[in-house]
Design a protein around this motif. Structure first.
Motif, PDB file in Angstrom:
ATOM      1  N   THR A  92      53.190  29.914  45.340  1.00  0.00           N
ATOM      2  CA  THR A  92      52.371  30.523  46.387  1.00  0.00           C
ATOM      3  C   THR A  92      52.679  32.010  46.535  1.00  0.00           C
ATOM      4  OG1 THR A  92      53.953  29.769  48.054  1.00  0.00           O
ATOM      5  CG2 THR A  92      52.006  28.417  47.715  1.00  0.00           C
ATOM      6  N   THR A  93      53.935  32.388  46.323  1.00  0.00           N
ATOM      7  CA  THR A  93      54.313  33.798  46.371  1.00  0.00           C
ATOM      8  C   THR A  93      53.652  34.544  45.220  1.00  0.00           C
ATOM      9  OG1 THR A  93      56.431  33.180  47.336  1.00  0.00           O
ATOM     10  CG2 THR A  93      56.251  35.404  46.437  1.00  0.00           C
ATOM     11  N   PHE A  94      53.641  33.933  44.037  1.00  0.00           N
ATOM     12  CA  PHE A  94      52.965  34.523  42.882  1.00  0.00           C
ATOM     13  C   PHE A  94      51.486  34.735  43.191  1.00  0.00           C
ATOM     14  CE2 PHE A  94      50.255  33.720  39.188  1.00  0.00           C
ATOM     15  CZ  PHE A  94      50.645  34.750  38.346  1.00  0.00           C
ATOM     16  N   GLU A  95      50.843  33.719  43.747  1.00  0.00           N
ATOM     17  CA  GLU A  95      49.410  33.808  44.048  1.00  0.00           C
ATOM     18  C   GLU A  95      49.124  34.881  45.094  1.00  0.00           C
ATOM     19  OE1 GLU A  95      48.669  29.751  45.068  1.00  0.00           O
ATOM     20  OE2 GLU A  95      48.351  29.169  42.964  1.00  0.00           O
ATOM     21  N   MET A  96      49.961  34.983  46.116  1.00  0.00           N
ATOM     22  CA  MET A  96      49.756  36.009  47.138  1.00  0.00           C
ATOM     23  C   MET A  96      49.962  37.403  46.562  1.00  0.00           C
ATOM     24  SD  MET A  96      51.456  34.134  50.495  1.00  0.00           S
ATOM     25  CE  MET A  96      52.412  35.552  50.833  1.00  0.00           C
ATOM     26  N   SER A  97      50.977  37.578  45.730  1.00  0.00           N
ATOM     27  CA  SER A  97      51.236  38.880  45.115  1.00  0.00           C
ATOM     28  C   SER A  97      50.131  39.246  44.141  1.00  0.00           C
ATOM     29  CB  SER A  97      52.580  38.864  44.393  1.00  0.00           C
ATOM     30  OG  SER A  97      53.620  38.602  45.292  1.00  0.00           O
ATOM     31  N   ARG A  98      49.655  38.279  43.373  1.00  0.00           N
ATOM     32  CA  ARG A  98      48.544  38.507  42.445  1.00  0.00           C
ATOM     33  C   ARG A  98      47.287  38.919  43.208  1.00  0.00           C
ATOM     34  NH1 ARG A  98      46.293  33.229  40.904  1.00  0.00           N
ATOM     35  NH2 ARG A  98      45.485  33.580  42.976  1.00  0.00           N
ATOM     36  N   ASP A  99      46.986  38.223  44.282  1.00  0.00           N
ATOM     37  CA  ASP A  99      45.816  38.557  45.092  1.00  0.00           C
ATOM     38  C   ASP A  99      45.945  39.951  45.702  1.00  0.00           C
ATOM     39  OD1 ASP A  99      44.774  36.097  44.461  1.00  0.00           O
ATOM     40  OD2 ASP A  99      45.291  35.171  46.390  1.00  0.00           O
ATOM     41  N   SER A 100      47.152  40.316  46.090  1.00  0.00           N
ATOM     42  CA  SER A 100      47.386  41.652  46.633  1.00  0.00           C
ATOM     43  C   SER A 100      47.095  42.718  45.578  1.00  0.00           C
ATOM     44  CB  SER A 100      48.826  41.762  47.135  1.00  0.00           C
ATOM     45  OG  SER A 100      49.102  43.058  47.555  1.00  0.00           O
ATOM     46  N   LEU A 101      47.545  42.490  44.347  1.00  0.00           N
ATOM     47  CA  LEU A 101      47.270  43.434  43.255  1.00  0.00           C
ATOM     48  C   LEU A 101      45.767  43.518  42.968  1.00  0.00           C
ATOM     49  CD1 LEU A 101      50.181  42.575  40.806  1.00  0.00           C
ATOM     50  CD2 LEU A 101      49.869  44.719  42.039  1.00  0.00           C
ATOM     51  N   LEU A 102      45.076  42.393  43.058  1.00  0.00           N
ATOM     52  CA  LEU A 102      43.623  42.393  42.858  1.00  0.00           C
ATOM     53  C   LEU A 102      42.910  43.148  43.979  1.00  0.00           C
ATOM     54  CD1 LEU A 102      43.086  38.724  41.658  1.00  0.00           C
ATOM     55  CD2 LEU A 102      42.628  40.792  40.330  1.00  0.00           C
ATOM     56  N   ASP A 103      43.344  42.942  45.215  1.00  0.00           N
ATOM     57  CA  ASP A 103      42.734  43.628  46.358  1.00  0.00           C
ATOM     58  C   ASP A 103      42.929  45.139  46.288  1.00  0.00           C
ATOM     59  OD1 ASP A 103      41.884  41.214  47.387  1.00  0.00           O
ATOM     60  OD2 ASP A 103      43.542  41.050  48.832  1.00  0.00           O
ATOM     61  N   LYS A 104      44.090  45.553  45.798  1.00  0.00           N
ATOM     62  CA  LYS A 104      44.384  46.981  45.672  1.00  0.00           C
ATOM     63  C   LYS A 104      43.738  47.590  44.431  1.00  0.00           C
ATOM     64  CE  LYS A 104      48.906  46.508  47.834  1.00  0.00           C
ATOM     65  NZ  LYS A 104      50.359  46.549  47.610  1.00  0.00           N
ATOM     66  N   GLU A 105      43.081  46.733  43.635  1.00  0.00           N
ATOM     67  CA  GLU A 105      42.422  47.128  42.385  1.00  0.00           C
ATOM     68  C   GLU A 105      43.404  47.741  41.381  1.00  0.00           C
ATOM     69  OE1 GLU A 105      38.973  49.465  43.344  1.00  0.00           O
ATOM     70  OE2 GLU A 105      37.995  47.778  44.316  1.00  0.00           O
ATOM     71  N   ILE A 106      44.624  47.241  41.379  1.00  0.00           N
ATOM     72  CA  ILE A 106      45.623  47.653  40.386  1.00  0.00           C
ATOM     73  C   ILE A 106      45.418  46.851  39.112  1.00  0.00           C
ATOM     74  CG2 ILE A 106      48.106  47.686  39.863  1.00  0.00           C
ATOM     75  CD1 ILE A 106      48.535  48.199  42.891  1.00  0.00           C
ATOM     76  N   ILE A 107      45.032  45.582  39.266  1.00  0.00           N
ATOM     77  CA  ILE A 107      44.690  44.749  38.120  1.00  0.00           C
ATOM     78  C   ILE A 107      43.279  44.219  38.318  1.00  0.00           C
ATOM     79  CG2 ILE A 107      47.075  44.078  37.651  1.00  0.00           C
ATOM     80  CD1 ILE A 107      46.468  41.376  38.998  1.00  0.00           C
ATOM     81  N   PHE A 108      42.664  43.741  37.245  1.00  0.00           N
ATOM     82  CA  PHE A 108      41.344  43.130  37.346  1.00  0.00           C
ATOM     83  C   PHE A 108      41.292  41.914  36.442  1.00  0.00           C
ATOM     84  CE2 PHE A 108      41.130  46.121  33.914  1.00  0.00           C
ATOM     85  CZ  PHE A 108      40.360  45.482  32.934  1.00  0.00           C
ATOM     86  N   VAL A 109      40.273  41.093  36.632  1.00  0.00           N
ATOM     87  CA  VAL A 109      40.128  39.850  35.906  1.00  0.00           C
ATOM     88  C   VAL A 109      38.905  39.940  35.006  1.00  0.00           C
ATOM     89  CG1 VAL A 109      39.792  37.360  36.118  1.00  0.00           C
ATOM     90  CG2 VAL A 109      41.173  38.581  37.803  1.00  0.00           C
ATOM     91  N   GLU A 110      39.089  39.536  33.754  1.00  0.00           N
ATOM     92  CA  GLU A 110      37.969  39.430  32.817  1.00  0.00           C
ATOM     93  C   GLU A 110      37.781  37.964  32.469  1.00  0.00           C
ATOM     94  OE1 GLU A 110      38.455  41.605  29.219  1.00  0.00           O
ATOM     95  OE2 GLU A 110      38.203  43.532  30.191  1.00  0.00           O
ATOM     96  N   LYS A 111      36.527  37.541  32.393  1.00  0.00           N
ATOM     97  CA  LYS A 111      36.237  36.169  31.973  1.00  0.00           C
ATOM     98  C   LYS A 111      35.834  36.167  30.534  1.00  0.00           C
ATOM     99  CE  LYS A 111      34.965  34.315  36.415  1.00  0.00           C
ATOM    100  NZ  LYS A 111      33.994  33.564  37.165  1.00  0.00           N
TER     101      LYS A 111
END
Length: 64
Positions: free
Chosen positions: A45-64
């Motif tokens: 859950t900590t990983f998921e929250m940190s990942r979501d934080s990075l996505l919200d800050k637009e530091i990382i992005f997701v490609e399908k």
């Protein structure tokens, strides 16, 4: 009542771990990152929250 997450050095450390793992292994998919990071550095859950934080800050992005 307003709830917010106050930034702490621990929060930034977790985000840094995820970011560095992605930077060093750009070909890894989400589940491989999860398997590499979760047992050694943090809970799922900590990983998921940190990942979501990075996505919200637009530091990382997701490609399908």
């Amino acid at each position: 009542m307003i709830a917010y997450v106050e930034p702490t050095s621990e929060l930034y450390e977790r985000e840094r771990i995820i970011f560095e793992c992605i930077k060093n292994n750009p070909e890894m998919h989400h589940n491989a990152l999860l398997k590499k990071i979760v047992p050694e550095y943090m809970a799922k859950t900590t990983f998921e929250m940190s990942r979501d934080s990075l996505l919200d800050k637009e530091i990382i992005f997701v490609e399908k």
